[in-house]
Design a protein around this motif. Structure first.
Motif: not given
Length: 292
Positions: A161-173
């Motif tokens: 959920y965090l990887l999908q929803n918390a980075y707002f256009g930035e590349t998730p780790p």
């Protein structure tokens, strides 16, 4: 991977219905007649990336001849475009297919520079390519603002959920970057890239308190989010609603109201309240930029 269903009997029936011999089909496919015979008896199956060519040779729709249950991941898109994994390097302007291979296996996400040319080569939109990449990483579909979907409960659901929803256009780790941050926080070798993948994919369901704290550190959220009772914890629910709210701002669903005129738009006072709330939420949630 949501592989397509292959039926040798269906291939044989279709071939006969259009008056093709096994030798005719073999020539169209660039294989020997014996290969076609084995396909039709289901003794063997063609490579997944050859199914589009086979559907074309049989003069039928790919989805009808070789249906797929579920949605495609990154490897599925490649196969549907008729490319072997070894062929994709030139599609992204490199000599190596390794960046695409790693993305397909959920190891490292595609560099931003590769996304658009790969989408064009596969004949899909950039958005569809990125969604397929998320599936390769085991990431569930995002929960939309106002949705009645349940809050993420398991460790896997929370990571995804965090990887999908918390980075707002930035590349998730990546898994490797998450493992490094977990170990940095713990001050010892607590996590590995493979271990993070196991947690994220759900093949490992338990996580120690130290691991949960490390995950919170790596994903830049309060550790309460990874608590077992997070779905009923007021602080955790506030974070979840905050993520949904910021996601709506990022997508223009809230601030876009201001551009509709005085009757439907937000007042100056309401905009000020929104900005104040965003600033407050940013202290508790992963690093974001206000809708940028």
């Amino acid at each position: 991977m949501s592989a397509r269903q292959f039926s040798g009997a269906r291939v044989r029936a279709r071939r006969r219905s259009i008056d093709l011999t096994q030798l005719d089909l073999a020539k169209l496919m660039g294989v020997g007649r014996g290969a076609v015979a084995k396909w039709e008896t289901s003794e063997s199956t063609p490579d997944a990336h050859k199914l589009p060519l086979l559907a074309e040779a049989l003069r039928g729709p790919l989805d009808e001849l070789f249906p797929r249950e579920g949605e495609p991941d990154l490897a599925d898109l490649r196969c549907d475009a008729g490319y072997a994994q070894a062929d994709v390097g030139p599609l992204i302007g490199t000599r190596s297919h390794i960046p695409v291979s790693k993305a397909e296996r959920g190891i490292a996400r595609l560099d931003d520079a590769y996304v658009e040319p790969l989408a064009a080569a596969y004949g899909v939109s950039v958005e569809d390519l990125l969604i397929a990449q998320d599936r390769s990483f085991g990431v569930v579909a995002p929960v939309q603002s106002g949705s009645a979907e349940q809050a993420p409960r398991t460790v896997a659901e929370k990571i995804n959920y965090l990887l999908q929803n918390a980075y707002f256009g930035e590349t998730p780790p990546s898994d490797a970057e998450i493992a490094h941050a977990v170990n940095e926080h713990a001050g010892k070798a607590l996590a590995t890239e493979e271990g993070i993948y196991a947690l994220r994919s759900g093949s490992q369901t338990s996580a120690s308190p130290a691991m949960r704290e490390g995950l919170a550190y790596a994903l830049k959220i309060d550790p309460v989010f990874f608590a077992d009772d997070a779905e009923v914890n007021p602080a955790a629910r506030e974070m979840l609603e905050g993520l949904r709210f910021l996601g709506s701002i990022h997508q223009g669903q809230i601030l876009g109201l201001a551009a509709r005129g005085n009757q439907a738009g937000l007042s100056a006072e309401m905009i000020a309240k929104v900005n104040s709330l965003v600033a407050e939420l940013q202290d508790k949630l992963p690093d974001v930029q206000n809708g940028e």
